[in-house]
Write an enzyme that holds these catalytic residues in place. Structure first.
Site, mmCIF file in Angstrom:
data_model
loop_
_atom_site.group_PDB
_atom_site.id
_atom_site.type_symbol
_atom_site.label_atom_id
_atom_site.label_comp_id
_atom_site.label_asym_id
_atom_site.label_seq_id
_atom_site.Cartn_x
_atom_site.Cartn_y
_atom_site.Cartn_z
ATOM 1 N N GLY A 368 -1.170 8.506 40.457
ATOM 2 C CA GLY A 368 -0.864 7.083 40.653
ATOM 3 C C GLY A 368 -1.498 6.124 40.287
ATOM 4 O O GLY A 368 -1.365 5.098 39.523
ATOM 5 N N GLU A 391 -2.453 1.526 9.824
ATOM 6 C CA GLU A 391 -3.644 2.080 8.891
ATOM 7 C C GLU A 391 -3.171 3.348 8.422
ATOM 8 O O GLU A 391 -3.629 4.484 8.101
ATOM 9 C CB GLU A 391 -4.813 2.144 9.190
ATOM 10 C CG GLU A 391 -5.203 0.670 9.858
ATOM 11 C CD GLU A 391 -6.721 0.271 9.449
ATOM 12 O OE1 GLU A 391 -7.140 0.909 8.570
ATOM 13 O OE2 GLU A 391 -6.806 -1.061 9.946
HETATM 14 P P1 TGC Z 1 -0.177 6.710 -4.775
HETATM 15 O O1 TGC Z 1 0.233 7.285 -6.262
HETATM 16 O O2 TGC Z 1 -0.762 7.847 -3.973
HETATM 17 O O3 TGC Z 1 -1.552 5.916 -5.219
HETATM 18 C C1 TGC Z 1 -1.599 4.800 -6.051
HETATM 19 C C2 TGC Z 1 -3.100 4.736 -6.480
HETATM 20 O O4 TGC Z 1 -4.010 4.508 -5.321
HETATM 21 C C3 TGC Z 1 -4.813 5.618 -5.351
HETATM 22 N N1 TGC Z 1 -5.073 6.167 -3.931
HETATM 23 C C4 TGC Z 1 -6.191 5.875 -3.098
HETATM 24 N N2 TGC Z 1 -7.387 5.237 -3.549
HETATM 25 C C5 TGC Z 1 -8.113 5.289 -2.463
HETATM 26 N N3 TGC Z 1 -7.925 5.517 -1.221
HETATM 27 C C6 TGC Z 1 -6.688 5.964 -0.923
HETATM 28 N N4 TGC Z 1 -6.564 6.254 0.497
HETATM 29 C C7 TGC Z 1 -5.769 6.144 -1.752
HETATM 30 N N5 TGC Z 1 -4.503 6.653 -1.886
HETATM 31 C C8 TGC Z 1 -4.199 6.462 -3.282
HETATM 32 C C9 TGC Z 1 -4.308 6.876 -6.127
HETATM 33 O O5 TGC Z 1 -5.076 7.594 -6.657
HETATM 34 C C10 TGC Z 1 -3.373 5.789 -7.177
HETATM 35 O O6 TGC Z 1 -4.336 5.716 -8.156
HETATM 36 P P2 TGC Z 1 -4.048 5.528 -9.597
HETATM 37 O O7 TGC Z 1 -5.392 5.136 -10.397
HETATM 38 O O8 TGC Z 1 -3.428 6.837 -9.989
HETATM 39 O O9 TGC Z 1 -3.143 4.213 -9.727
HETATM 40 O O10 TGC Z 1 0.608 5.508 -4.296
HETATM 41 P P3 TGC Z 1 1.949 5.824 -3.379
HETATM 42 O O11 TGC Z 1 2.850 4.601 -3.766
HETATM 43 O O12 TGC Z 1 2.623 7.247 -3.752
HETATM 44 O O13 TGC Z 1 1.599 5.835 -1.830
HETATM 45 C C11 TGC Z 1 1.708 6.292 -0.878
HETATM 46 C C12 TGC Z 1 1.169 6.372 0.305
HETATM 47 C C13 TGC Z 1 2.295 6.399 1.268
HETATM 48 C C14 TGC Z 1 0.038 7.275 0.512
HETATM 49 C C15 TGC Z 1 0.592 5.157 0.333
HETATM 50 O O14 TGC Z 1 1.273 3.859 -0.005
HETATM 51 C C16 TGC Z 1 0.037 4.735 2.083
HETATM 52 O O15 TGC Z 1 -1.061 5.269 2.339
HETATM 53 N N6 TGC Z 1 0.814 3.971 2.782
HETATM 54 C C17 TGC Z 1 0.260 3.659 4.039
HETATM 55 C C18 TGC Z 1 -0.057 2.208 4.084
HETATM 56 C C19 TGC Z 1 -0.855 1.762 5.329
HETATM 57 O O16 TGC Z 1 -1.530 2.290 5.666
HETATM 58 N N7 TGC Z 1 -0.276 0.573 5.633
HETATM 59 C C20 TGC Z 1 -1.119 0.012 6.924
HETATM 60 C C21 TGC Z 1 -1.912 -1.194 6.579
HETATM 61 S S1 TGC Z 1 -2.980 -1.754 7.845
HETATM 62 C C22 TGC Z 1 -2.391 -3.311 8.162
HETATM 63 O O17 TGC Z 1 -1.404 -3.832 7.346
HETATM 64 C C23 TGC Z 1 -2.476 -4.024 9.517
HETATM 65 S S2 TGC Z 1 -3.736 -2.916 10.270
HETATM 66 C C24 TGC Z 1 -4.996 -3.977 9.789
HETATM 67 C C25 TGC Z 1 -5.125 -5.126 10.760
HETATM 68 O O18 TGC Z 1 -5.287 -4.694 11.860
HETATM 69 O O19 TGC Z 1 -5.142 -6.123 10.325
#
Ligand code: TGC
Length: 412
Positions: A368, A391
């Site tokens: 508790g 994130e």
């Molecule tokens: P996808 O096709 O996978 O990627 C697009 C382009 O980005 C590249 N890429 C990355 N580069 C660096 N680091 C990474 N982790 C990367 N992930 C992907 C990738 O190579 C590609 O490059 P290019 O040259 O081919 O254009 O894109 P997708 O739309 O399929 O992405 C899918 C997904 C779900 C993995 C992505 O959108 C994702 O990670 N979503 C989660 C987003 C997230 O974490 N949101 C939270 C943000 S945090 C916030 O706003 C509040 S916390 C901060 C605070 O406390 O103030």
């Protein structure tokens, strides 16, 4: 700074029995000799942050969490200790430290509270990093030294009410108008925005390409209402960023950031810090549970003598140790320049789940008393619910790693 619960009285006036808890007795957790893998400098920096946390942060953090206030006076201490941008080059005010040092710092500060580590992560990885990586020379000189010194506070504006896991669907727009951009949109879950000076806003331009824009938060059309209705990260400032035709000079655009990989690359830096940070939260919970198990007498023996309690403690210690090894290996790869974002996803996913599980188990060992603010456990437990999700949710990271090992894309 021993808290003797036998001398303590709960809010409702009840005394709490014979258990004792002394957060100052904390000496880390190193079951497999990981200290041997660190340099003298890394150990010294970690110990300095640890001592600061024990002396200056632990005595006040619970009160701030209860009151939903952020101890802003600590920001200058964070700067002095090098917690803001530790792994960025010294040229612009960063610490010039290794990524393992950066991780150790995040671990120690999150031992106090995930909200404090969030402050450091956002400032260093989500504001300073994109300016350093994608900014112009003028932007770097204008902002990086001020941010490193906590003379300016930054925030990261990516997530929107309708676009969390899929930031690529963002609706915020940056429309070019002569020498200016006009920004309109609604961002959410931004740490520090309502106390901040500058936001790194991610928005789509006239061509539909995602770009990064530095928006001073005192510009007309910006509002940053604070989100108060939360049971987690209560000692952190979490805000919305509402942009209503906000005009910025075109020179405020980050020239090198093109596409979604801009913000995602920043998230990789922050997720790396989270993978280390949550080890600190988990270890604080484990430490409280271990102390309690050795001190709390039931059936004429310490409860730590019972096999069921020992199993919990061993499971906690084992999982923290595995998370430490993963974080250390990640840091080594990052320092070598070979770390892949998918490996960061694996560590963010594993270590956050580990910490949430450890906090929950520690709460059960404490019985508790575990729900009381005298112990850090319930606060960490509630914080870690956010850390599991922000994130990149546990599920998103599962699918990132799943895509990596199968070659099959769940998001397309
Ligand atoms: P996808 O096709 O996978 O990627 C697009 C382009 O980005 C590249 N890429 C990355 N580069 C660096 N680091 C990474 N982790 C990367 N992930 C992907 C990738 O190579 C590609 O490059 P290019 O040259 O081919 O254009 O894109 P997708 O739309 O399929 O992405 C899918 C997904 C779900 C993995 C992505 O959108 C994702 O990670 N979503 C989660 C987003 C997230 O974490 N949101 C939270 C943000 S945090 C916030 O706003 C509040 S916390 C901060 C605070 O406390 O103030």
């Amino acid at each position: 700074m021993s808290t003797s619960l036998s001398d303590s009285v709960a809010v409702d006036g009840a005394t709490l029995g014979s258990a004792t808890y002394d957060p100052a007795a904390y000496d880390g957790l190193d079951y497999v000799g990981l200290d041997d893998l660190l340099t003298d400098e890394q150990r010294a920096i970690r110990d300095e942050v640890r001592a600061f946390v024990t002396a200056e942060v632990l005595p006040l953090i619970e009160e701030h969490a209860q009151a939903m206030t952020f101890p802003m006076h600590l920001a200058k201490d964070f700067a002095r200790l090098g917690l803001l941008g530790p792994n960025l080059p010294t040229e612009y005010g960063g610490g010039g430290h290794s990524n393992i040092t950066y991780g150790l710092m995040m671990q120690e500060i999150e031992r106090a509270d995930s909200g404090l580590r969030s402050f450091c992560s956002v400032q260093g990885s989500l504001v300073m990093y994109p300016i350093w990586r994608y900014g112009s020379e003028a932007q770097k000189r204008r902002w990086l030294p001020a941010l490193a010194q906590a003379d300016a506070i930054g925030c990261f504006a990516l997530t929107e009410p309708d676009h969390g896991s899929d930031p690529g669907g963002m609706e915020t727009r940056a429309t070019r108008d002569g020498g200016e951009y006009v920004l309109t949109g609604h961002k959410r879950w931004s740490t520090n925005a309502s106390e901040g000076d500058v936001a790194v806003v991610w928005a789509k331009d006239d061509e539909g390409e995602i770009g990064g824009f530095l928006v001073e938060l005192d510009r007309p059309g910006v509002s940053t209402p604070r989100i108060m209705d939360k049971w987690s990260l209560r000692a952190a400032i979490t805000s919305e960023v509402i942009l209503d035709e906000v005009r910025i000079p075109a020179s405020n655009r980050l020239p090198e950031a093109q596409g979604l990989k801009g913000p995602l690359s920043c998230l990789t830096q922050a997720r790396y810090g989270i993978a280390w940070g949550v080890i600190g939260a988990a270890t604080a919970c484990y430490d409280a549970a271990l102390q309690h198990a050795k001190n709390r007498i039931q059936f004429d023996r310490p409860i730590g003598q019972f096999q069921l309690i020992q199993e919990r403690l061993v499971d906690m210690m084992q999982e923290i140790t595995k998370a430490q090894l993963l974080a250390w290996r990640l840091g080594t790869l990052k320092d070598q320049g070979t770390l892949r974002p998918q490996q960061v996803s694996l560590a963010k996913r594993n270590n956050c789940q580990m910490a949430a599980d450890v906090a929950r188990s520690a709460r059960q060992v404490l019985g508790g008393n575990g729900v009381l603010g005298m112990y850090p456990v319930m606060r960490h437990m509630a914080n870690l619910e956010s850390v599991l999700t922000y994130e990149g949710t546990h599920e998103v990271h599962t699918l990132i790693v799943g895509r990596d090992i199968t070659g099959l894309n769940a998001f397309a």
